[in-house]
Design a protein around this motif. Structure first.
Motif, PDB file in Angstrom:
ATOM      1  N   PRO A 237       0.822  -1.221   0.000  1.00 29.61           N
ATOM      2  CA  PRO A 237       0.000   0.000   0.000  1.00 29.61           C
ATOM      3  C   PRO A 237       0.854   1.268   0.000  1.00 29.61           C
ATOM      4  O   PRO A 237       2.030   1.246   0.382  1.00 29.61           O
ATOM      5  CB  PRO A 237      -0.790  -0.119   1.303  1.00 29.61           C
ATOM      6  N   ALA A 238       0.249   2.372  -0.387  1.00 31.71           N
ATOM      7  CA  ALA A 238       0.953   3.651  -0.484  1.00 31.71           C
ATOM      8  C   ALA A 238       1.529   4.102   0.853  1.00 31.71           C
ATOM      9  O   ALA A 238       2.551   4.789   0.897  1.00 31.71           O
ATOM     10  CB  ALA A 238       0.019   4.723  -1.042  1.00 31.71           C
ATOM     11  N   VAL A 239       0.890   3.707   1.968  1.00 28.83           N
ATOM     12  CA  VAL A 239       1.371   4.136   3.280  1.00 28.83           C
ATOM     13  C   VAL A 239       2.808   3.682   3.532  1.00 28.83           C
ATOM     14  O   VAL A 239       3.546   4.318   4.285  1.00 28.83           O
ATOM     15  CB  VAL A 239       0.434   3.614   4.395  1.00 28.83           C
ATOM     16  N   THR A 240       3.230   2.600   2.901  1.00 27.02           N
ATOM     17  CA  THR A 240       4.589   2.102   3.123  1.00 27.02           C
ATOM     18  C   THR A 240       5.642   3.068   2.594  1.00 27.02           C
ATOM     19  O   THR A 240       6.792   3.033   3.035  1.00 27.02           O
ATOM     20  CB  THR A 240       4.789   0.717   2.477  1.00 27.02           C
ATOM     21  N   ASP A 241       5.243   3.932   1.665  1.00 24.87           N
ATOM     22  CA  ASP A 241       6.192   4.920   1.135  1.00 24.87           C
ATOM     23  C   ASP A 241       6.489   6.026   2.147  1.00 24.87           C
ATOM     24  O   ASP A 241       7.419   6.815   1.958  1.00 24.87           O
ATOM     25  CB  ASP A 241       5.654   5.544  -0.156  1.00 24.87           C
ATOM     26  N   LYS A 242       5.687   6.095   3.211  1.00 18.71           N
ATOM     27  CA  LYS A 242       5.916   7.098   4.254  1.00 18.71           C
ATOM     28  C   LYS A 242       6.909   6.611   5.315  1.00 18.71           C
ATOM     29  O   LYS A 242       7.264   7.361   6.224  1.00 18.71           O
ATOM     30  CB  LYS A 242       4.591   7.453   4.940  1.00 18.71           C
ATOM     31  N   ALA A 243       7.332   5.386   5.202  1.00 20.56           N
ATOM     32  CA  ALA A 243       8.223   4.809   6.206  1.00 20.56           C
ATOM     33  C   ALA A 243       9.543   5.567   6.280  1.00 20.56           C
ATOM     34  O   ALA A 243      10.171   5.846   5.252  1.00 20.56           O
ATOM     35  CB  ALA A 243       8.486   3.342   5.882  1.00 20.56           C
ATOM     36  N   LYS A 244       9.977   5.869   7.501  1.00 20.36           N
ATOM     37  CA  LYS A 244      11.228   6.575   7.703  1.00 20.36           C
ATOM     38  C   LYS A 244      12.392   5.695   7.274  1.00 20.36           C
ATOM     39  O   LYS A 244      12.537   4.566   7.744  1.00 20.36           O
ATOM     40  CB  LYS A 244      11.384   6.961   9.175  1.00 20.36           C
ATOM     41  N   ASP A 245      13.205   6.191   6.358  1.00 20.79           N
ATOM     42  CA  ASP A 245      14.333   5.441   5.800  1.00 20.79           C
ATOM     43  C   ASP A 245      13.880   4.119   5.200  1.00 20.79           C
ATOM     44  O   ASP A 245      14.677   3.179   5.066  1.00 20.79           O
ATOM     45  CB  ASP A 245      15.408   5.183   6.871  1.00 20.79           C
TER      46      ASP A 245
END
Length: 327
Positions: A237-245
Motif C-alpha cells: 500500500p501507499a502508506v509504506t512509502d511514508k516509512a522513515k528510511d
C-alpha cells in the motif's frame, strides 16, 4: 552436509578475558598484510575476506564459530555449521523458537545479544566470530583479539548480501549457492500459487508490529520481511512509502486504520497489553478495516517474521504466506 529442500538447513579451563586476549593476540591478524600461511595444524592457509571493518584473515575451514546475533545464527545453521556459542535474543526461549531444537541444543549461551559476555566467548576458544558493525562495532577491538571477527555493516534489509559474507567466512560458498537456488525455486512456487507475478502484484499486503514501549510499526519496503514480500511479487500500500528510511511508519492505535490493505499480517514484541496489541485489535478502527472484514488478517510469530533474518526463517515465512493468502 546435503541441503534438504524447503528447510534450508544443512545439516580446558575457563579463560579470563585478559588471558584470552593476550594469547589470541599472538595468533590472529585482522589486517591485510602478509599471508599468515598455514593454520596451526598446517592443514590449510588462511583466507582474507572483506568486511565492514576492513580485510580480515580467517581460517580456511573454521571449526569453532561464535555468532552474536540472530541473523548470524540463522546463517550458520542454514549452512550446516553448528556454532559453539551464540548470544540469546530477548525472548523467553533464548534462541529463537523457529530454529530446530536439535540444531541449537548444546550451543553455549554467551549472553544477551547487545551485551555479549566476552569472557564466555574467549573461554570457547573460537576461531571465527560473526556479527555486524551496527550491533557490536564498539566491541570490535576486543572481539578481534579473541578471534578473527567478521562484521557486516548492518542487519535486516541487506540480509542476502550478509549471508554471502557469512558463507565466504565459513568457506561455504558452494553450499550458499544451493541455499539461494532453493530459495528462488520456493519463491517461484509461492508466486505461482498466488496466480503469478501479475496477479500477486494486485494484492497489497501490510506488515504491522506491536512493540512494547514504542508506537505501532507499519513496515515499509526496506527491511527483512519486505524483501520476502517483494520477491514473491506482492503489492504494498501507499502508506509504506511514508516509512522513515524505508523501515517503518509508526502510528498510534488511533491511526491504525492507515494499516488497512488487502491482507494484513501482524506480530507482537513484548506483552500484548503493553505493546497496545490488545487495545488496538479490540478497537472499532481495527474491526472496521477491510482486511478484518474480509478475514484477511493474520497473526504471525514475531520471532520468525521479524527477528530471524535468514534463509531458514524465510523458507518458513514463504510457507505461511502461501497458506494464508490462498485460503
Amino acid at each position: 552436509m546435503t541441503l534438504q529442500p524447503r528447510t534450508r538447513t544443512l545439516a580446558a579451563a575457563s579463560l579470563t578475558v585478559a588471558a584470552a586476549l593476550a594469547l589470541s593476540a599472538c595468533g590472529f591478524s585482522t589486517e591485510s598484510g602478509s599471508d599468515s600461511g598455514s593454520n596451526s595444524d598446517g592443514s590449510a592457509e588462511a583466507r582474507t575476506v572483506k568486511t565492514a571493518m576492513g580485510d580480515v584473515k580467517v581460517p580456511a575451514a573454521p571449526e569453532r564459530v561464535v555468532v552474536l546475533d540472530t541473523a548470524e545464527l540463522d546463517s550458520v545453521l542454514t549452512l550446516g555449521v553448528k556454532p559453539v556459542g551464540a548470544t540469546h535474543a530477548d525472548v523467553a526461549s533464548g534462541f529463537l523458537n523457529y530454529l530446530p531444537k536439535d540444531q541449537v541444543a548444546g550451543i553455549k549461551d554467551v549472553g544477551q545479544m547487545m551485551t555479549p559476555n566476552l569472557e564466555a566467548i574467549a573461554a570457547l576458544e573460537p576461531d571465527l566470530i560473526l556479527t555486524s558493525k551496527i550491533r557490536h562495532g564498539d566491541k570490535y577491538a576486543e572481539l578481534s583479539k579473541i578471534a578473527p571477527t567478521v562484521m557486516t555493516e548492518n542487519t535486516g534489509y541487506p540480509w542476502k548480501e550478509n549471508f554471502q559474507l557469512h558463507a565466504e567466512a565459513l568457506g561455504k560458498k558452494a553450499e550458499a549457492k544451493m541455499v539461494t537456488d532453493d530459495y528462488a525455486e520456493h519463491v517461484a512456487d509461492v508466486t505461482k500459487a498466488l496466480g503469478g507475478k501479475e496477479k500477486a502484484g494486485t494484492t497489497e499486503v501490510n506488515m504491522v508490529r506491536f512493540v512494547e514501549g514504542a508506537d505501532i510499526r507499519i513496515y515499509g519496503k526496506k527491511n527483512y520481511i519486505a524483501t520476502i514480500l517483494a520477491d514473491v511479487g506482492l503489492g504494498r500500500p501507499a502508506v509504506t512509502d511514508k516509512a522513515k528510511d524505508g523501515f517503518s511508519y509508526d502510528v498510534s492505535p488511533e491511526r491504525i486504520d492507515l494499516a488497512d490493505a488487502d491482507a494484513v499480517f501482524h506480530s507482537t514484541y513484548g506483552d500484548p497489553k503493553k505493546s497496545k496489541e490488545t487495545q488496538t485489535t479490540g478497537s472499532g478502527l481495527w474491526k472496521n478495516m477491510d482486511a478484518v472484514k474480509n478475514d484477511k488478517v493474520f497473526a504471525v510469530d514475531d520471532q520468525l517474521w521479524i527477528q530471524g533474518i535468514g534463509y531458514t526463517a524465510a523458507d518458513k515465512i514463504l510457507e505461511e504466506l502461501k497458506a494464508d493468502l490462498t485460503k
